[in-house]
Design an enzyme around this catalytic site. Structure first.
Site: not given
Ligand code: UGA
Length: 454
Positions: A11, A153, A155, A223, A272, A279, A339
């Site tokens: 961040v 917010f 990712r 948040k 999945g 987070c 991810k």
């Molecule tokens: C998340 C939020 O999406 C951000 O908006 C936020 O700013 C951030 O946390 C934070 O609080 O700092 P992030 O953890 O980086 O972001 O990644 P995501 O893209 O949200 O994915 C989180 C997890 O969910 C991953 O393991 C991903 O594989 C999983 N996921 C995501 C799924 O299993 N299915 C989905 O449809 C989407």
């Protein structure tokens, strides 16, 4: 404007790079001298696409230091972006936040400054940070600062895109003057008036970015409520996925079919293995912990966590059902990061799955395109994870393996040449933990394809 950012994690460093790119004078501060040395040499301490390029482009407006005495006095805006790792009972550990607030207080000079909570902090932290800064501030500076909340917010993996082209900017402040300072800071993003870097083109459909200007507590709650909602959206599709598997439905089609309803939306409905990362787990736990202080249960958020936990068990159950015996089997994991497009291993499902398999007597091999070095370092003294055999290529993972599990949907895994892989495996089974592979293609290549919700 003169901006200082405390903490150079995902961040802090992303915010620093973006604000410097927009023309502000930014000082990034971190107590970790090694990290500062890396940044001063033009390096980046973690993997995030395009961050090195943006830091290089923003270089003239950026400096790095470990000294608050250097960073705080000239700053008009001071972002706190330090880590708030999970602590006991679900509540985050706030010791770095406390140290940052004290450090700010000690070095305020009496020129008006806005202290901004950018880290994800419990509701009420704005007031708490204000009192910590005041405790350490000299008489002249005591009434000459204000606290704001500006939750992030972004990712990981798309951090710069999310920061330059956000869906919204949220500013929480109890006085208009404080909010005004942050509008000025963010004006180029709100109005999208900056020249987009060639490697991060502006989305064609993007107009002005909506601004939510609110009080401190609302910004802080936004948040947590956003992250919890995204987490439960994923857990919901995973719960439906379990039923989908029983009735013989195709969860990808079900997700598309419900997601095209604009009220629901197609994003974050990818069924999945479930969510990992630093987070969602931490923030859902913190939301539950805060609610319990007010006698509230948050049953929906609790259920989302429980479903997510079970998805990881389901991987082991599915392998057991395919192979009958796990003891002595070799399981190959494709992907370790939580991810794609990051090397972050915090709360990564792969680590949990590897541990569970090793405990059942299986041998685990793994590959990840970018997270291998970090995994080697972090697993060295990490109990049974040290037993995971790190492979240089997906072929090495497949050789003699009894099953492959796609844990992280890196694009290069989708494009693998599967036929030769099937031939070097002991038994050609692939468990597609992310619904990312082409079942027909894999079946044609000689694999038994097993899905997590199909
Ligand atoms: C998340 C939020 O999406 C951000 O908006 C936020 O700013 C951030 O946390 C934070 O609080 O700092 P992030 O953890 O980086 O972001 O990644 P995501 O893209 O949200 O994915 C989180 C997890 O969910 C991953 O393991 C991903 O594989 C999983 N996921 C995501 C799924 O299993 N299915 C989905 O449809 C989407």
């Amino acid at each position: 404007m003169n901006v200082s950012i405390l903490g150079t994690g995902y961040v802090g460093l992303t915010t620093g790079a973006c604000l410097a790119f927009l023309g502000h004078n930014v000082t990034c501060v971190d107590a970790d001298h090694e990290k500062i040395a890396v940044l001063e040499r033009g390096g980046v301490p973690f993997y995030e696409p395009h961050l090195a390029e943006l830091l290089a482009d923003a270089h003239p407006n950026l400096c790095f230091t470990s000294e608050y005495a250097e960073a705080i006095p000239p700053a008009q805006v001071i972002f706190i972006a330090v880590g708030t790792p999970p602590g006991k009972d679900g509540a985050p550990d706030l010791r770095y936040l406390e140290a940052a607030a004290h450090g700010i207080g000690k070095h305020l000079t009496g020129e008006f400054a806005v202290v901004v909570n950018k880290s994800t902090v419990p509701i009420g932290s704005g007031n708490w940070v204000g009192s910590l800064v005041r405790d350490k501030a000299c008489e002249k500076a005591k009434g000459r600062f204000a606290v704001a909340s500006n939750p992030e917010f972004l990712r990981e993996g798309t951090a710069l895109h999310d920061s330059l082209y956000p869906d919204r900017v949220v500013i929480g402040a109890d006085e208009e003057q404080t909010a005004e300072v942050l509008y000025t800071l963010y004006r180029p993003i709100l109005d999208q008036t900056f020249q987009a870097p060639p490697y991060l083109p502006r989305p064609e459909e993007l107009g002005a970015v909506p601004l939510i200007s609110t009080d401190l507590a609302s910004a802080e709650l936004i948040k947590y409520a956003a992250n919890a909602f995204l987490a439960l959206k994923i857990s919901y599709i995973n719960e439906v996925g379990q039923l989908s598997e029983k009735v013989g439905a195709d969860i990808a089609q079900v997700a598309k079919g419900i997601g095209l309803d604009a009220r629901i939306g197609t994003r974050f409905l990818q069924a999945g293995i479930g969510w990992g990362g630093s987070c969602f787990g931490k923030d859902t736990a913190a939301l539950i912990a805060t609610a319990s202080e007010y006698g509230l249960e948050m049953p929906i958020v609790k259920a989302a966590r429980e479903i997510n936990r079970r998805q990881r068990d389901r991987v082991v159950e599915k392998l057991l059902s395919e192979l009958k015996i796990l003891k002595g089997r070799t399981i190959g994991l494709l992907g370790l990061a939580f991810k794609p497009h990051t090397d972050d291993l915090r709360e990564a499902p792969a680590l949990d799955i590897a541990r569970k398999l090793i405990e059942r007597g299986a041998r685990v091999k793994a590959h990840d395109p970018v997270a291998m070095d970090r995994f080697r370092k972090e697993s060295e003294s990490n109990g049974r994870l040290a037993e995971v055999f790190c492979c240089e290529t997906p072929e090495d993972v497949a050789r003699e393996a009894d099953a492959l599990v796609l844990v992280t949907e890196w694009p290069q895994y989708r494009e693998l040449d599967w036929e030769p892989l099937a031939q070097i495996m002991h038994t050609a089974i692939v468990l597609d933990g992310r619904h990312a592979l082409d079942r027909t293609r894999l079946t044609r290549a000689g694999f038994r394809y097993v899905g997590i919700a199909c």
